[in-house]
Design a protein around this motif. Structure first.
Motif, short mmCIF file in Angstrom:
data_model
loop_
_atom_site.label_atom_id
_atom_site.label_comp_id
_atom_site.label_asym_id
_atom_site.label_seq_id
_atom_site.Cartn_x
_atom_site.Cartn_y
_atom_site.Cartn_z
N TYR A 60 2.61 11.00 2.46
CA TYR A 60 2.74 11.85 1.14
C TYR A 60 4.21 11.56 0.48
CZ TYR A 60 -1.25 13.98 3.60
OH TYR A 60 -2.34 14.30 4.02
N ALA A 85 -2.00 20.78 -4.49
CA ALA A 85 -3.20 20.57 -3.40
C ALA A 85 -2.50 19.82 -2.26
CB ALA A 85 -4.33 19.97 -3.98
N ILE A 86 -1.71 18.94 -2.72
CA ILE A 86 -1.04 18.05 -1.67
C ILE A 86 0.22 19.00 -1.00
CG2 ILE A 86 0.77 16.28 -1.47
CD1 ILE A 86 -0.67 14.86 -3.74
N SER A 144 -0.04 22.40 -0.68
CA SER A 144 -1.02 23.23 0.34
C SER A 144 -1.32 22.82 1.57
CB SER A 144 -2.10 23.71 -0.50
OG SER A 144 -1.56 24.60 -1.55
N GLU A 145 -1.67 21.23 1.53
CA GLU A 145 -2.52 20.60 2.55
C GLU A 145 -1.12 20.40 3.53
OE1 GLU A 145 -4.00 15.98 3.21
OE2 GLU A 145 -4.39 16.91 1.52
N ALA A 157 -0.41 22.06 7.47
CA ALA A 157 -0.49 21.02 8.63
C ALA A 157 0.80 21.29 9.38
CB ALA A 157 -0.66 19.57 8.15
N ARG A 203 1.04 11.85 7.67
CA ARG A 203 -0.18 12.26 8.48
C ARG A 203 -0.57 10.91 9.48
NH1 ARG A 203 -3.33 16.65 9.01
NH2 ARG A 203 -2.78 17.30 6.82
#
Length: 126
Positions: A8, A46-47, A49-50, A54, A65
């Protein structure tokens, strides 16, 4: 190996750039899924929030990840993780040596000059 791992990245982030340079120097970026969060784009939230879901913390870049689902955060930690797996140094590779010797000082100088110019502009406007 790196299959199933996602990097990311944050567009314009110097820590992300440093990590990507390192990975490219010791591994192959195409071995990873690469997700770039760019402010102002729909995918940014969205990224973030992901990553927050996590890690349980505010999104931080770079992050990775792992195939296990675990998310590692921070360029130093990520560089150590990749270096251990690739059996190399996390602090000294040809590209990192160049970056640390020439690019990092130049970037710091530019940031210092920019801050001084912004302060002077604010002074003139005020």
């Amino acid at each position: 190996m790196a299959q199933g791992e996602t990097i990311y990245a944050k567009a314009g982030c110097p820590f992300t750039f440093r990590f990507v340079l390192f990975v490219n120097d010791v591994d192959t970026l195409s071995n990873y899924t690469f997700r770039v969060a760019k402010a102002g784009e729909p995918s940014y939230d969205a990224i973030c929030s992901e990553l927050e879901a996590a890690t349980g913390a505010k999104a931080s870049f770079p992050s990775m990840r792992l195939a296990t689902g675990e998310v590692l955060v921070g360029s130093e930690r990520l560089m150590e993780y990749v270096a251990q797996r690739k059996d190399c140094s996390s602090t000294s590779t040809p590209v990192m040596d160049y970056f640390n010797q020439y690019m990092a000082p130049a970037s710091r100088s530019l940031v210092t000059a920019l801050r001084a110019a912004q302060a002077r502009l604010a002074e003139l406007e005020g």
